[in-house]
Design a protein around this motif. Structure first.
Motif, PDB file in Angstrom:
ATOM      1  N   MET A 172      -5.413   8.515   1.133  1.00  0.00           N
ATOM      2  CA  MET A 172      -6.071   7.296   1.573  1.00  0.00           C
ATOM      3  C   MET A 172      -7.331   7.557   2.392  1.00  0.00           C
ATOM      4  N   MET A 195      -7.919   3.648  -4.243  1.00  0.00           N
ATOM      5  CA  MET A 195      -8.899   3.600  -3.152  1.00  0.00           C
ATOM      6  C   MET A 195     -10.321   3.394  -3.660  1.00  0.00           C
ATOM      7  N   ALA A 242      -7.001  -0.358   3.278  1.00  0.00           N
ATOM      8  CA  ALA A 242      -6.460  -0.834   2.009  1.00  0.00           C
ATOM      9  C   ALA A 242      -5.562  -2.046   2.219  1.00  0.00           C
ATOM     10  N   VAL A 246     -10.671  -0.228  -3.405  1.00  0.00           N
ATOM     11  CA  VAL A 246     -10.791  -0.633  -2.004  1.00  0.00           C
ATOM     12  C   VAL A 246     -12.203  -0.358  -1.478  1.00  0.00           C
ATOM     13  N   VAL A 273       0.868  -1.180   0.000  1.00  0.00           N
ATOM     14  CA  VAL A 273       0.000   0.000   0.000  1.00  0.00           C
ATOM     15  C   VAL A 273       0.899   1.222   0.000  1.00  0.00           C
ATOM     16  N   VAL A 302      -1.819  -1.130  -3.933  1.00  0.00           N
ATOM     17  CA  VAL A 302      -2.781  -0.028  -3.843  1.00  0.00           C
ATOM     18  C   VAL A 302      -1.979   1.259  -3.742  1.00  0.00           C
TER      19      VAL A 302
END
Length: 273
Positions: free
Chosen positions: A129, A263, A249, A266, A100, A124
């Motif tokens: 975030m 995101m 995530a 996610v 991430v 990711v």
């Protein structure tokens, strides 16, 4: 089963925040932590280095590769810098560990390299975030589509005086999403105005940056119409929401197929309007 997690850059503000929140999460297990190469924190307990008030029985490494070799990790969470994050992506790809990335300031070449690593492991990568910010990005695109070209669009962001890149990665992401929604391109983005600029060109999207004090992060999208104005704003008052989104995530990406995700993936927002 708890997701086995490594946090990079724990001597920094975001790294220590991630470490604290991961420690407190019942479904995450901290198995590694890193600091910059040559850091005096290397070899010390991560909890003590990050001033969490208690030891975590996790030693700080000054190299992610060595940290991953010492622990069977499911995912690495990284908020260091574009350059360091790219090196960390390489280390993860070599060892089959998900990643991430919350760093910003990637050049096109660095982003291409990140995409290459994502062909090997799931990554990711997002400039912000925060769940709230990513919902604002989605709403901004929908507003732009509905309002259309009769509204002038501007993006304004503000951050603390120590932030190195401008405009912020989130502001750039907002501008790109707005441009897509309006059928425009990056050439329609204006990052500065000075002197006799003349009338505002049709289709222009302005992106402006403010720096000062200890502002964690503020982003506003303005839609200026005839006789009315719409403002869509997100204000961050601490860094926890960025870290909480990144840990969300991390839970999501562990065990996924290789690919470069963001995101919206996610949060299940891809393909939704």
């Amino acid at each position: 089963m708890a997701t086995r997690t490594v946090i990079t850059g724990i001597t920094g503000r975001m790294g220590s925040t991630l470490l604290r929140l991961a420690r407190d999460a019942s479904d995450l297990q901290l198995v590694g932590a890193t600091a910059r190469p040559g850091s005096p924190a290397a070899g010390q307990d991560a909890g003590l280095v990050a001033r969490l008030g208690a030891a975590l029985d996790v030693a700080v490494a000054d190299d992610l590769g060595r940290a991953l070799d010492a622990a069977k990790a499911d995912v690495v969470v990284d908020f260091t810098s574009a350059e360091a994050s790219l090196a960390h992506a390489r280390a993860c790809a070599e060892r089959g560990v998900a990643l991430v990335v919350g760093s910003t300031g990637f050049t096109p070449e660095a982003h291409a390299a990140l995409q290459a690593h994502a062909k090997v492991v799931p990554i990711v990568a997002a400039p912000n975030m925060s769940v709230g910010v990513n919902l604002v990005i989605r709403m901004a695109a929908e507003l732009a589509r509905v309002l259309g070209p009769s509204f002038d669009v501007e993006v304004l962001e503000a951050h603390h005086r120590m932030k190195k890149d401008a405009p912020s990665g989130t502001a750039l992401r907002l501008a790109e999403v707005l441009a897509d929604a309006l059928g425009r391109t990056r050439e329609d983005l204006t990052f500065a105005r000075e002197g006799q600029t003349g009338a505002r060109p049709p289709g222009e999207i302005g992106v402006q940056a403010l720096r000062g004090g200890d502002v964690v992060g503020e982003h506003t999208v303005y839609f200026f119409g005839e006789g009315e104005r719409i403002e869509l704003t997100h204000r961050a008052t601490n860094r926890d929401q960025f870290a909480l989104g990144a840990l969300r995530a991390a839970r999501w990406v562990a065990g996924r197929a290789p690919g470069l995700y963001d995101m919206a993936d996610v949060l299940g927002l891809q393909g939704k309007t």
